[in-house]
Design a protein around this motif. Sequence first.
Motif, short mmCIF file in Angstrom:
data_model
loop_
_atom_site.label_atom_id
_atom_site.label_comp_id
_atom_site.label_asym_id
_atom_site.label_seq_id
_atom_site.Cartn_x
_atom_site.Cartn_y
_atom_site.Cartn_z
N ASP A 99 12.47 99.76 43.86
CA ASP A 99 12.56 99.11 45.17
C ASP A 99 11.44 98.10 45.38
O ASP A 99 11.60 97.14 46.13
CB ASP A 99 12.47 100.16 46.30
CG ASP A 99 13.60 101.16 46.25
OD1 ASP A 99 14.73 100.79 46.63
OD2 ASP A 99 13.36 102.30 45.81
N ILE A 100 10.28 98.38 44.77
CA ILE A 100 9.09 97.55 45.00
C ILE A 100 8.45 97.25 43.65
O ILE A 100 8.18 98.17 42.87
CB ILE A 100 8.06 98.32 45.86
CG1 ILE A 100 8.63 98.67 47.24
CG2 ILE A 100 6.75 97.53 46.00
CD1 ILE A 100 7.83 99.76 47.98
N LEU A 101 8.24 95.97 43.37
CA LEU A 101 7.45 95.58 42.19
C LEU A 101 6.15 94.95 42.67
O LEU A 101 6.19 93.98 43.44
CB LEU A 101 8.20 94.56 41.33
CG LEU A 101 7.33 93.84 40.29
CD1 LEU A 101 6.87 94.79 39.19
CD2 LEU A 101 8.07 92.65 39.69
N VAL A 102 5.03 95.48 42.21
CA VAL A 102 3.75 94.81 42.44
C VAL A 102 3.30 94.26 41.08
O VAL A 102 2.88 95.01 40.20
CB VAL A 102 2.69 95.77 43.02
CG1 VAL A 102 1.42 94.98 43.36
CG2 VAL A 102 3.22 96.48 44.26
N ALA A 103 3.47 92.95 40.91
CA ALA A 103 3.13 92.29 39.64
C ALA A 103 1.64 91.95 39.70
O ALA A 103 1.23 90.88 40.15
CB ALA A 103 3.98 91.04 39.46
N ASN A 104 0.84 92.93 39.27
CA ASN A 104 -0.61 92.87 39.48
C ASN A 104 -1.40 92.57 38.22
O ASN A 104 -2.49 92.00 38.28
CB ASN A 104 -1.05 94.21 40.08
CG ASN A 104 -2.55 94.39 40.01
OD1 ASN A 104 -3.31 93.83 40.80
ND2 ASN A 104 -3.02 95.17 39.02
#
Length: 279
Positions: A99-104
Amino acid sequence: MDSTVGAPQGVIPARLLHGQKALVTGANSGIGKATAIALGRAGADVVVNYVAGREAAEEVAAEIASFGVRSAAYEADVSQEDQVVAMTDRMVQEFGTVDILVANAGLQRDASFTEMTLAQWQKVIDVNLTGQFLCAREATKEFRRRGVVPEVSRSAGKIICMSSVHQVIPWAGHVNYASSKGGVQMMMQTLAQELAPERIRVNAVAPGAIKTPINRSAWETPEAQKDLLRLIPYDRVGEPDDIAHAVVALASDLMDYVVGTTLYVDGGMTLFPGFATGG
Ligand code: NAD
């Protein structure tokens, strides 16, 4: 002003992201670690991606699991297409969806311009820009497959790109890094425009100076910290939780109408502080 004051604590609503599945890249250190933990505190199940340092990644996953949500550590180099595809497929199999991608994930390979090797240039572009492209592409395929599930979230998916104030502040001696983050800004806006009709929200967080291993020399000694504070009107160096809290808010439905925005979390670093005394 007391510049030893840190990020606010204990302010994350525990069910804000209940039932959502989040993937955080580069999550065994610094900002990614704090973000993965904060998403877990907000009720999300979290995949902790790492490229090296399995033990640290597993510790982060164990801490998140202690909040009563699911978490696991997945190894993948975000700059390698086959590894990103495999990581996303595994998450869908084991967690059900993303549901959530944090491309960090990100790194620096600093050098003055004519000393910079092609390998230094390429590595930073590969990880900081191409890595975000690959992770966003694979997450989007899953968002599209699943569509909106109203009990979970108003949107089909959220992508949060970890950018930097250096998407707008030029940075001598770091042309590879500043170029990668400038690229992240335009990639984020273009994806936001392209994907918004499918109710996929793409945004970025742009940290200022945050105390993590990536920039230890900038805050480690009192002299370095004093120099750094000259660039920060709010008069404290940022902490990973400052960024983590911004990511949690952006990922939640409280920010459902925020699309294609960069949230600067920088204590005012982008306010041209040199002009505060006249310019
Ligand atoms: P960090 O070095 O603590 O964390 C970076 C993480 O990325 C590490 O876990 C590292 O292993 C991971 N990583 C590196 N290459 C990878 C790859 N190929 N595949 C998967 N993971 C990889 O540094 P940080 O400060 O926490 O940086 C996180 C992000 O925040 C980066 O994108 C950085 O550019 C950005 N940022 C940091 C600051 C700051 O002041 N610390 C400021 C602006 C932006």
